[in-house]
Design an enzyme around this catalytic site. Structure first.
Site, PDB file in Angstrom:
ATOM      1  N   CYS A 161      -4.417  -1.397  -1.933  1.00  0.00           N
ATOM      2  CA  CYS A 161      -4.565   0.040  -2.125  1.00  0.00           C
ATOM      3  C   CYS A 161      -5.474   0.259  -3.331  1.00  0.00           C
ATOM      4  O   CYS A 161      -5.174  -0.233  -4.432  1.00  0.00           O
ATOM      5  CB  CYS A 161      -3.190   0.639  -2.388  1.00  0.00           C
ATOM      6  SG  CYS A 161      -3.206   2.391  -2.801  1.00  0.00           S
ATOM      7  N   ASN A 162      -6.557   0.967  -3.128  1.00  0.00           N
ATOM      8  CA  ASN A 162      -7.494   1.223  -4.231  1.00  0.00           C
ATOM      9  C   ASN A 162      -6.847   2.064  -5.324  1.00  0.00           C
ATOM     10  O   ASN A 162      -7.045   1.836  -6.516  1.00  0.00           O
ATOM     11  CB  ASN A 162      -8.721   1.960  -3.713  1.00  0.00           C
ATOM     12  CG  ASN A 162      -9.549   1.133  -2.758  1.00  0.00           C
ATOM     13  OD1 ASN A 162     -10.524   0.518  -3.139  1.00  0.00           O
ATOM     14  ND2 ASN A 162      -9.165   1.096  -1.493  1.00  0.00           N
ATOM     15  N   THR A 163      -6.050   3.064  -4.891  1.00  0.00           N
ATOM     16  CA  THR A 163      -5.437   3.989  -5.850  1.00  0.00           C
ATOM     17  C   THR A 163      -4.421   3.254  -6.732  1.00  0.00           C
ATOM     18  O   THR A 163      -4.397   3.435  -7.956  1.00  0.00           O
ATOM     19  CB  THR A 163      -4.733   5.140  -5.093  1.00  0.00           C
ATOM     20  OG1 THR A 163      -5.599   5.620  -4.060  1.00  0.00           O
ATOM     21  CG2 THR A 163      -4.384   6.269  -6.024  1.00  0.00           C
TER      22      THR A 163
ATOM     23  N   HIS B 245      -7.090   2.999   3.981  1.00  0.00           N
ATOM     24  CA  HIS B 245      -6.799   3.683   5.253  1.00  0.00           C
ATOM     25  C   HIS B 245      -8.077   3.899   6.084  1.00  0.00           C
ATOM     26  O   HIS B 245      -8.011   3.966   7.316  1.00  0.00           O
ATOM     27  CB  HIS B 245      -6.177   5.068   4.997  1.00  0.00           C
ATOM     28  CG  HIS B 245      -4.716   5.047   4.647  1.00  0.00           C
ATOM     29  ND1 HIS B 245      -4.248   4.565   3.447  1.00  0.00           N
ATOM     30  CD2 HIS B 245      -3.622   5.464   5.337  1.00  0.00           C
ATOM     31  CE1 HIS B 245      -2.918   4.694   3.409  1.00  0.00           C
ATOM     32  NE2 HIS B 245      -2.522   5.240   4.549  1.00  0.00           N
TER      33      HIS B 245
ATOM     34  N   TYR C 160      -0.480   8.375  -2.292  1.00  0.00           N
ATOM     35  CA  TYR C 160      -0.644   8.078  -3.711  1.00  0.00           C
ATOM     36  C   TYR C 160      -1.841   8.840  -4.296  1.00  0.00           C
ATOM     37  O   TYR C 160      -1.847   9.191  -5.460  1.00  0.00           O
ATOM     38  CB  TYR C 160      -0.927   6.586  -3.907  1.00  0.00           C
ATOM     39  CG  TYR C 160       0.255   5.647  -3.819  1.00  0.00           C
ATOM     40  CD1 TYR C 160       1.557   6.096  -3.598  1.00  0.00           C
ATOM     41  CD2 TYR C 160       0.039   4.268  -3.974  1.00  0.00           C
ATOM     42  CE1 TYR C 160       2.617   5.185  -3.534  1.00  0.00           C
ATOM     43  CE2 TYR C 160       1.094   3.363  -3.915  1.00  0.00           C
ATOM     44  CZ  TYR C 160       2.377   3.822  -3.692  1.00  0.00           C
ATOM     45  OH  TYR C 160       3.407   2.918  -3.638  1.00  0.00           O
TER      46      TYR C 160
ATOM     47  N   CYS D  42     -10.956   3.546   0.349  1.00  0.00           N
ATOM     48  CA  CYS D  42      -9.501   3.673   0.526  1.00  0.00           C
ATOM     49  C   CYS D  42      -9.161   2.805   1.731  1.00  0.00           C
ATOM     50  O   CYS D  42      -9.890   2.826   2.735  1.00  0.00           O
ATOM     51  CB  CYS D  42      -9.137   5.131   0.788  1.00  0.00           C
ATOM     52  SG  CYS D  42      -7.467   5.391   1.443  1.00  0.00           S
TER      53      CYS D  42
ATOM     54  N   ASP E 198       0.874  -1.182   0.000  1.00  0.00           N
ATOM     55  CA  ASP E 198       0.000   0.000   0.000  1.00  0.00           C
ATOM     56  C   ASP E 198       0.909   1.229   0.000  1.00  0.00           C
ATOM     57  O   ASP E 198       2.118   1.105   0.214  1.00  0.00           O
ATOM     58  CB  ASP E 198      -0.887  -0.004   1.263  1.00  0.00           C
ATOM     59  CG  ASP E 198      -1.763   1.243   1.369  1.00  0.00           C
ATOM     60  OD1 ASP E 198      -2.335   1.662   0.343  1.00  0.00           O
ATOM     61  OD2 ASP E 198      -1.872   1.819   2.466  1.00  0.00           O
TER      62      ASP E 198
HETATM   63  N1  DGL Z   1      -4.699   3.436   0.926  1.00  0.00           N
HETATM   64  C1  DGL Z   1      -4.739   3.946  -0.388  1.00  0.00           C
HETATM   65  C2  DGL Z   1      -6.014   3.556  -1.120  1.00  0.00           C
HETATM   66  O1  DGL Z   1      -6.636   2.584  -0.785  1.00  0.00           O
HETATM   67  C3  DGL Z   1      -4.400   5.356  -0.698  1.00  0.00           C
HETATM   68  C4  DGL Z   1      -3.934   6.337   0.290  1.00  0.00           C
HETATM   69  C5  DGL Z   1      -3.074   7.396  -0.338  1.00  0.00           C
HETATM   70  O2  DGL Z   1      -3.602   8.395  -0.851  1.00  0.00           O
HETATM   71  O3  DGL Z   1      -1.869   7.196  -0.345  1.00  0.00           O
HETATM   72  O4  DGL Z   1      -6.401   4.188  -2.062  1.00  0.00           O
END
Ligand code: DGL
Length: 265
Positions: free
Chosen positions: A74-76, A190, A42, A188, A10
């Protein structure tokens, strides 16, 4: 060294929410977790940066840890990179996460669904395609949450509370009556760690949905074979930022008491 562990990464500590579900689903597997905190967040960076980081991390996990599968927690990064990584690593099972819109449609009664995610996820072609595939089935109110992952990364509670209040306020009226948003997608990895603060902001009737458990189940299905040992699997924690931060988060959220090591990539 671990034997054929599963690689998980992530932008930072958020993917620990997925690692938690993976360890519960696959208790005998070993995991190597990379938090790319030195290059986060990210979600507010160019997709090309996220793709480049994802490539580097995947290469490292394969070369140095001989991973048997990769979970992009991580979704992004999933939106920016999974397509390329699958092409570049054809023999490696790669599992990603995307905002849980489909389960939300099934669970929502009012068919008004809030989606909290990073700017990068919401702007991606992958997310737009997901939204289009559900056109007409519900109204989605998508809220980019700049700064929230970063505040969680730094455990900045006053900022987390303020941003959660702002972003849920911007989504609209929550509740279970007609016209109200009754389901909130945590898009996300987080955000599950601030579930209580979000639940407080939207009220007890609203359902909060994340993806940790479905991703863990999908990972189990995609593994060619499962560990046969009857000993609990082990974890290695690596961070391109401050390893102490990852170590503390793993202790706080996963009750995992192991050191985290600095990784230069
Ligand atoms: N945890 C990440 C997600 O699921 C992104 C967090 C970030 O912006 O770095 O998208």
């Amino acid at each position: 060294m671990l034997k054929r562990p599963i690689g998980v990464f992530d932008s930072g500590i958020g993917g620990l929410s997925v690692l938690k579900a993976l360890r519960a689903e696959l208790p005998f597997e070993d995991f190597v977790y990379v938090a790319d905190s030195g290059h986060a967040p990210y979600g507010e960076r160019e997709a090309s940066h996220v793709l480049q980081r994802s490539r580097l991390i995947t290469g490292h996990l394969r070369a140095q840890h001989q991973i048997s599968a990769l979970v992009i927690a991580c979704n992004t990064a999933t939106a920016a990179a999974i397509h390329w990584l699958r092409q570049e690593h054809p023999g490696l099972p790669i599992i990603g996460v995307e905002p849980a819109l489909k389960p939300a449609v099934l669970q929502s009664q009012t068919k008004r669904i809030g989606v909290m995610a990073t700017r990068g996820t919401l702007a991606s072609a992958k997310f737009r395609a997901l939204l289009e595939s559900l056109a007409g089935q519900a109204d989605f109110i998508c809220q980019p949450c700049d700064g929230l992952a970063d505040a969680i990364e730094h455990d900045d509670t006053p900022k987390i509370r303020a941003l959660c209040a702002d972003y849920t306020g911007a989504i609209g009226q929550f509740g279970i009556n007609k016209g109200q948003v009754d389901t909130l997608v945590l898009g996300c990895t987080h955000y599950p760690f601030v579930r209580d603060i979000l639940a407080n902001a939207v009220g007890p009737e609203v359902q909060l949905i994340d993806n940790g458990e479905p991703v863990a189940r999908q990972t189990r299905r995609m593994l060619a074979s499962l560990a046969t040992s009857d000993q609990a699997g082990e974890c290695v924690l690596l961070s391109t930022g401050d390893p102490k931060n990852l170590q503390l988060a793993a202790h706080r959220w996963l009750k995992l008491d192991i050191p985290a090591t600095a990784l230069t990539l």
